[in-house]
Design an enzyme around this catalytic site. Structure first.
Site, mmCIF file in Angstrom:
data_model
loop_
_atom_site.group_PDB
_atom_site.id
_atom_site.type_symbol
_atom_site.label_atom_id
_atom_site.label_comp_id
_atom_site.label_asym_id
_atom_site.label_seq_id
_atom_site.Cartn_x
_atom_site.Cartn_y
_atom_site.Cartn_z
ATOM 1 N N GLU B 60 4.542 10.987 9.226
ATOM 2 C CA GLU B 60 3.755 10.050 10.041
ATOM 3 C C GLU B 60 4.487 9.621 11.309
ATOM 4 O O GLU B 60 3.876 9.498 12.371
ATOM 5 C CB GLU B 60 3.355 8.813 9.231
ATOM 6 C CG GLU B 60 2.167 9.007 8.310
ATOM 7 C CD GLU B 60 2.552 9.595 6.966
ATOM 8 O OE1 GLU B 60 3.757 9.845 6.744
ATOM 9 O OE2 GLU B 60 1.639 9.799 6.138
ATOM 10 N N HIS B 129 0.194 0.602 -2.083
ATOM 11 C CA HIS B 129 -0.974 1.268 -1.505
ATOM 12 C C HIS B 129 -2.144 0.324 -1.262
ATOM 13 O O HIS B 129 -3.284 0.766 -1.149
ATOM 14 C CB HIS B 129 -1.441 2.412 -2.418
ATOM 15 C CG HIS B 129 -0.537 3.602 -2.385
ATOM 16 N ND1 HIS B 129 0.678 3.616 -3.016
ATOM 17 C CD2 HIS B 129 -0.668 4.809 -1.778
ATOM 18 C CE1 HIS B 129 1.252 4.794 -2.821
ATOM 19 N NE2 HIS B 129 0.467 5.523 -2.065
#
Lengths: 415, 328
Positions: B60, B129
């Site tokens: 990322e 998450h």
């Protein structure tokens, strides 16, 4: 297209009254093969074990080239031509490059004197913040710049004054930025660590170690996407080769064969920590093969070797051969930043390295090319005038502007 | 108007903008051959090919930075984070580079990149998450933070985000909203940033809510209506820029306000709105403003505990009752 967008954006910012010379053109940069025939020492890339992948996402199928960096994996390391073995013919060739060589000397000397004046300005309290000087590394910036076209993109870390000047930024715009003036290259918003010069495609100095490396993959991606023929050069220090951005950017660039050259200016210290205490490998170039690109080592104290080395890898990038990791062996004569007395190294070490001062080394080349001391003295005087004028320009310029500060964050949405 | 899912509205926004502008490309993990981890990019690879729909490795920080660099020199990248939780490894690129380059360059270099992906808790995916990152990214000047709650907003705002210059856009989708259906606009129905939408008109209390919480607010408003309390539900749609005028106007009418968001309360956007409202509409207020957010805890896994942490309709109702002094 980039230029247009930049112009559009720039229109919304209050105009600057006086020209800071931020858009001054650098000298014309022409790629030439090295007459010395000097070749940088190449290190064999690790043998690639994976099977050839399907065409990369950015690779149009009809453009796929089998000639990749991996091909060089079996290449034996070449030995660099020794500096001492200059032949009579190379001397003649150097003489034929007289104007070019004098240009390099002028630029390296300008950087040296600019940095010395920066240090003085800092001591006088006219420059604030951090100040990372390029003294000792001038040959790297000037040699790289000489191997590039005007349209090529370049990124640098916070040690960015030297390469900005090498790319053609005026000393006025650079010094005014350090003084925090509206006429500075970033209008006083950037400071020492954040020089920008869009006219010369110098896309910035970045203050977070390694943060600029993924950006360089991005401009190279654009060049491949639009087939614009440009290459990107991204500079960073040896300390940056431990941070994630370095590894991720090299991984993407190697995967997609992007036209980018990653240049590590290995000045042997990651702030105050020597390389052997920060890196598991002795040569930074060894980190390239793991990402499918060749690692190349170049002597960074010699502007001609830097240029020759860069010209080769720039050509490869420009012709679709993909990225390269270049390690420039260099050394900084000052501390990490202006506030660092560099107590972590010995006087002997510094003395030894100063014998390889890029300006001293280059004077030998110039002598070989038949340049007299008097000619060099004239250039030095001219440079002195330029640098002193830059200090005066910075002093006399208007302070950075509140309205620029406010309007340079958001601009109105285009219809 | 066509009826579409939120997911398809997002896909069409990208599809139409990629048709319109060659400079737009999509990059992210699994966006191409896999058709998107949440199928938002379904069919884009087939139409636009690998040059413009680019599967990225799990890096990322690398591909977020690549998007920023490409945007600096004229492309219009859409960078997909599989979820916004993974943007934390690209945080430096977004904060130190994307949000700063236009400013650091003296207002010269634009960074027209869109970062998009699902935001907030799904179901029982636990602490790492379940982040709702809207409050986090809204903190930084230079970023624009967009968080659509309806299919129409999803499409119209994403199109605006893609055409936007010069600032980067943080585009926060709702993982639990992807299947939601609603009417959507056409190819040129762009929704401007900084314009709130009144989802339900009312005279007694203003409820400000965005993203998934917009629906908790609407449900709470339904329940309160049964008790004779009329809520005005306002979705600001973008948190930067924030349509404070719309909020002040509504509070001057209702004299009471509840703010509902999913992100953590400490230093969040709710607190910012409270501060701005109490200064802009102090004389109009008849009660302290209430805030409903996730509880100040890392998200637990167990279903019963997760429900306790997230803002629920019940907690919104309690807050409305508190500011209207109708708690029984």
């Amino acid at each position: 297209m980039a230029e247009r967008a930049q112009t559009d954006a720039a229109k919304r910012i209050p105009a600057r009254k006086t020209s800071g010379g931020a858009t001054a053109k650098g000298s014309t940069r022409v790629l030439k093969a090295s007459p010395e025939g000097r070749s940088a020492e190449k290190r064999p890339a690790a043998k690639q074990t994976k099977t050839p992948a399907a065409p990369s996402p950015t690779e149009p199928r009809d453009k796929v080239k089998s000639k990749t960096a991996a091909k060089s994996s079996t290449k034996k390391a070449k030995t660099a031509t020794s500096e001492g073995k200059k032949s009579a013919s190379s001397r003649t060739k150097l003489a034929g490059r007289r104007d070019e060589l004098l240009g390099y000397f002028r630029k390296m000397y300008e950087i040296r004197r600019f940095e010395e004046e920066s240090a003085r300005g800092y001591a006088q309290g006219k420059i604030g913040g951090f100040l990372h000087l390029y003294i000792g590394q001038e040959a790297v910036g000037v040699g790289i710049s000489a191997a590039l076209e005007q349209e090529d993109y370049l990124f640098q870390s916070y040690r960015d004054h030297g390469i900005a000047l090498a790319r053609g930024m005026s000393a006025n715009a650079a010094m005014a930025e350090l003084f925090g003036k509206d006429t500075g290259c970033s209008r006083g918003l950037g400071g020492s660590m954040h020089f920008f010069d869009v006219a010369n495609n110098f896309l910035g100095g970045y203050g977070i170690v390694g943060g600029q490396i993924p950006l360089a993959a991005g401009t190279a991606f654009k060049s491949k996407y639009t087939q614009d023929g440009r290459v990107t050069v991204c500079l960073f220090g040896d300390g940056a080769t431990n941070i994630a951005g370095f590894h991720e950017a090299l991984s993407l660039a190697g995967l997609w064969k992007l036209p980018v050259i990653f240049v590590c200016e290995n000045n042997e210290y990651s702030m105050g920590t020597p390389l052997h205490r920060t890196s598991p490998v002795k040569d930074i170039a060894d980190k390239g093969p793991g990402y499918g690109m060749e690692g190349v080592i170049c002597e960074g104290h010699d502007v001609l070797q830097v240029k020759a080395c860069m010209s080769e890898v720039v050509k490869r990038a420009r012709t679709g051969g993909g990225p390269t990791l270049v390690e420039m062996k260099t050394y900084r004569f000052r501390g990490h930043s202006i506030s660092d007395p560099a107590k972590y190294r010995t006087d002997e070490e510094l003395k030894t390295r100063k014998a390889q001062d890029p300006l001293v080394v280059f004077r030998k080349h110039l002598a070989a090319a038949g340049v007299s001391d008097k000619e060099l003295a004239t250039i030095e005087e001219e440079v002195e005038t330029v640098v002193q004028a830059a200090v005066a320009f910075a002093e006399d310029s208007e302070p950075a502007k509140v309205e620029v500060m406010e309007s340079a964050v958001y601009a109105p949405l285009e219809a | 108007m066509a009826v579409q899912t939120y997911r398809d509205a997002l896909r069409d926004a990208m599809y139409e903008e990629m048709e319109r502008d060659e400079r737009v490309f999509l990059m992210g993990e699994e966006v191409g051959h896999y058709q998107g981890a949440y199928k938002v990019s379904q069919g884009l690879l087939e139409r636009f090919g690998e040059r413009r729909v680019v599967d990225a490795p799990i890096a990322e920080g690398g591909f977020a930075g690549l998007g920023i660099g490409a945007a600096m020199v004229g492309l219009k990248p859409i960078i997909e984070f599989m979820t916004w939780n993974f943007s934390f490894v690209a945080f430096d690129q977004i904060v130190s580079n994307a949000s700063k380059i236009f400013q650091m360059s003296g207002g010269v270099i634009p960074v027209p990149v869109v970062f998009r992906g699902p935001n907030g808790a799904a179901r029982q995916v636990a602490a790492q998450h379940s982040h709702s990152v809207d409050g986090l990214y809204a903190h930084f000047p230079g970023l624009q933070v967009v968080i659509p709650s309806t299919p129409a907003d999803a499409k119209g705002l994403l199109k605006t985000a893609i055409r936007n210059e010069p600032n980067p856009v943080i585009f926060l989708e709702g993982e639990t909203l992807y299947g939601l259906k609603g009417e959507v606009g056409g190819a040129e129905d762009l929704i401007p940033f900084g314009k709130a939408r009144i989802g339900r008109e009312g005279s007694d209390v203003t409820v400000v809510a965005w993203g998934r919480c917009y629906y908790e607010a609407l449900s709470a408003a339904e329940l309160m209506a049964e008790q004779g309390i009329e809520c005005e539900v306002i979705d600001p749609r973008t948190l930067r820029p924030l349509d404070m005028d719309a909020l002040v106007t509504s509070v001057e009418k209702t004299h009471r306000c509840v703010i509902v968001h999913e992100h953590l309360p400490y230093g969040g956007v709710g607190a910012e709105i409270v501060d701005q409202l109490q200064r802009a509409a102090f004389d109009a207020l008849d009660a302290p403003i209430a805030r409903v957010g996730s509880r100040d805890l890392p998200m637990p896994y167990a279903s019963n505990l997760e429900t306790l942490v997230l803002p629920t309709v019940e907690r919104v109702v309690e807050a409305i009752q508190a500011v209207t002094y109708t708690k029984s």
